[in-house]
Design an enzyme around this catalytic site. Structure first.
Site, short mmCIF file in Angstrom:
data_model
loop_
_atom_site.label_atom_id
_atom_site.label_comp_id
_atom_site.label_asym_id
_atom_site.label_seq_id
_atom_site.Cartn_x
_atom_site.Cartn_y
_atom_site.Cartn_z
N CYS A 80 0.22 -0.15 6.60
CA CYS A 80 -0.87 -1.21 6.79
C CYS A 80 -1.32 -1.07 8.16
O CYS A 80 -2.39 -1.79 8.55
CB CYS A 80 -0.35 -2.37 6.19
SG CYS A 80 0.20 -2.53 4.44
N HIS A 325 -7.38 -5.53 0.30
CA HIS A 325 -6.48 -4.98 1.42
C HIS A 325 -6.46 -3.38 1.02
O HIS A 325 -5.51 -2.96 0.31
CB HIS A 325 -5.20 -5.35 1.32
CG HIS A 325 -4.31 -4.81 2.39
ND1 HIS A 325 -4.55 -4.35 3.47
CD2 HIS A 325 -2.92 -4.74 2.52
CE1 HIS A 325 -3.47 -3.86 4.30
NE2 HIS A 325 -2.56 -4.24 3.48
#
Lengths: 381, 136
Positions: A80, A325
């Site tokens: 991420c 996301h």
């Protein structure tokens, strides 16, 4: 080292786009950033392209369709934090004088990835992954411990999600654009007890891009360059050195490095986009980023200080919770959101007189380390 | 004929019905690690010895997962167990349907089947709540 500025940003809308290839998303964001910067594809001297779940040379494919070939392209993976890592590397290549103008892109298609519809596991063969660990379980374990030792309630944690979904309603790039109540959040599907679906971000599809130049050159392209005052990426320490899991040293250390680099403190931050992959994370990150002392984080939220109208708006874009996301895109998209804020282009989500913004991402699950990587950027005008 | 195979090598042993996790202990700084390492990751000393870890520990935190993982159908429960050697071990937790879990309760190590891989029974370590049993 030279000062580095951002002269163009672009993003796709975040959402579920199974019909689009990763490189199509990447090309769309790249073209938007070039247009925003007012430059041509041939002006770009180098590129960093973050992606986790695609195949080989994804960056070359995306840039091909944006008219950029025959330059140095580096593909980046850091979970991420991949997007933030791409920006960090692009920052360094300009700060060091190696190049004058380049682009950092993050792109991900979670709906076409091998883990579509699943919880995100660590890499193949990881000890904890073999035993059933995934990124949501990691933070559910943290959340249970945090609630147990601090007395923070599920209602308070759900309030983070209510706030960020509220902000995302007016962000054209957000996936959800929908208000939810505390009850909606708590009563949504239980996935990793006590984390329910709406305490969790949706893993989704999207891409974002930023064009960087030296500050001197930036003035040729724009009257409002956004300066990168700090750019930091670091990996997590051994888990056996972590005294208690609710609070992570990796974000504290990354933030400390970033404040030192920028020559400012947390009190100088006007707005923050932080890694709210799970609602509970936002509360811990208030502490780790230096916005308050441990024990004061719930007050910061419940007193409205981190609301879009508060003294320190956190995730005015809607954050990961509302925007969704796309793993490698998120870190770049946060920086795009902050650039729009600092230029006064954030529309209904505008934070008045924003001069300094902080972006924070945290990523990667791997056995025996407290985290994979953290990225912290401080931008200013 | 069912063959029992460990899910990863060198993590645990079971001699005369007494299961144990195998860790390493540094002769220089005292750091205990699980899984065992030939070098101490805390101080990089190579003066490390293999040690059997305590069978009993305390539940540090836990979660029940309602989506499948590679090897486990939902719902399954995992957690961190804190051992007296001052380390935390991530593990599958069994017996959670019969005995409600709570942070701080006593847990005991067992070697059990984790999953089936064709003809092989894949075994590994799990922890169960030690209700009614006294800790040694």
């Amino acid at each position: 080292m030279r000062e580095v500025a951002i002269i163009g940003v672009g993003s796709t809308v975040f959402g579920k786009f199974p019909e689009k290839a990763i490189f199509e998303l990447g090309a769309e964001a790249t073209q938007a950033a070039l247009k925003d910067a007012g430059i041509s594809p041939e002006d770009i001297q180098f590129a960093y392209y973050a992606n986790l779940y695609g195949g080989m040379v994804e960056g070359q494919a995306a840039l091909r369709d944006a008219g950029i070939t025959d330059i140095e392209i580096t593909n980046v993976e850091n979970a991420c934090t991949g997007g933030a890592t791409a920006v960090r590397k692009a920052w360094y290549d300009i700060a060091s004088g190696l190049y004058d103008i380049g682009i950092a892109i993050g792109a991900e298609s979670m709906t076409t990835s091998p883990i579509a519809g699943k919880l995100i596991p660590p890499a193949k063969g990881d000890l904890s992954g073999e035993l059933g660990m995934n990124t949501m379980a990691k933070f559910a374990l943290l959340q249970r411990r945090y609630m147990d030792i601090s007395g923070v309630t599920l209602e308070q944690i759900a309030t983070v999600s209510v706030k960020n979904h509220h902000n995302g309603c007016t962000n054209p790039y957000s996936q959800y654009k929908k208000e939810f109540s505390v009850e909606d959040i708590i009563n949504s599907r239980l996935i990793c007890d006590p984390i329910t679906q709406l305490q969790s971000c949706s893993t989704t599809d999207g891409a974002a891009a930023v064009v960087l130049t030296s500050l001197n050159m930036a003035r040729r392209y724009t009257r409002k360059p956004v300066i990168i005052a700090a750019s930091v990426v670091r990996s997590g320490d051994y888990a056996f050195r972590q005294k208690d899991i609710p609070f992570s040293d990796v974000t504290s250390k990354g933030a400390k490095d970033a404040y030192t680099m920028a020559g400012i403190g947390p009190e100088d931050i006007d707005l923050c986009e932080l890694h709210d992959a799970f609602a509970v994370n936002e509360l811990q990150h208030y502490v780790e980023l230096g916005f308050c002392e441990r024990g004061e984080e719930v007050g910061l939220l419940m007193d409205g200080i981190t609301s879009i109208t508060g003294r320190l708006p956190v995730n005015p874009s809607g954050g990961l919770l509302s925007k969704g996301h796309p793993l490698s895109a998120t870190g770049v998209a946060q920086i795009a959101e902050i650039v729009w804020q600092l230029r006064g282009q954030a529309g209904s989500n505008q934070v008045p007189d924003a001069k300094v913004g902080l972006a924070h991402t945290l990523g990667g699950e791997v056995a025996d380390l407290e985290a994979g990587a953290v990225g912290v950027h401080i931008l200013k005008v | 004929m069912v063959t029992k195979v460990p899910f990863q090598k060198g993590l645990f042993e079971e001699t005369s019905g007494e299961p144990a996790l195998i860790g390493s202990k540094c002769g220089l700084c005292g750091q205990v690690l699980f899984p065992a390492k030939s070098v101490c990751l805390n101080c990089m000393s190579t003066d490390v010895e293999s040690v059997k870890l305590s069978r009993d520990g305390k539940l540090y935190t836990f979660t029940t997962v309602y989506m499948a993982s590679e090897h486990f159908p939902p719902p399954y429960t995992v957690g961190w167990i804190e051992l007296p050697e001052d380390i935390r071990v991530f593990s599958q937790i069994r017996g959670w349907q019969e005995h409600p879990l709570k942070i701080g309760i006593c847990m005991r190590l067992y070697i059990e089947k984790l999953w089936q891989n064709e003809d092989n029974e894949v075994i590994g370590y799990v922890f169960r709540p030690t209700t009614g049993e006294t800790l040694r």
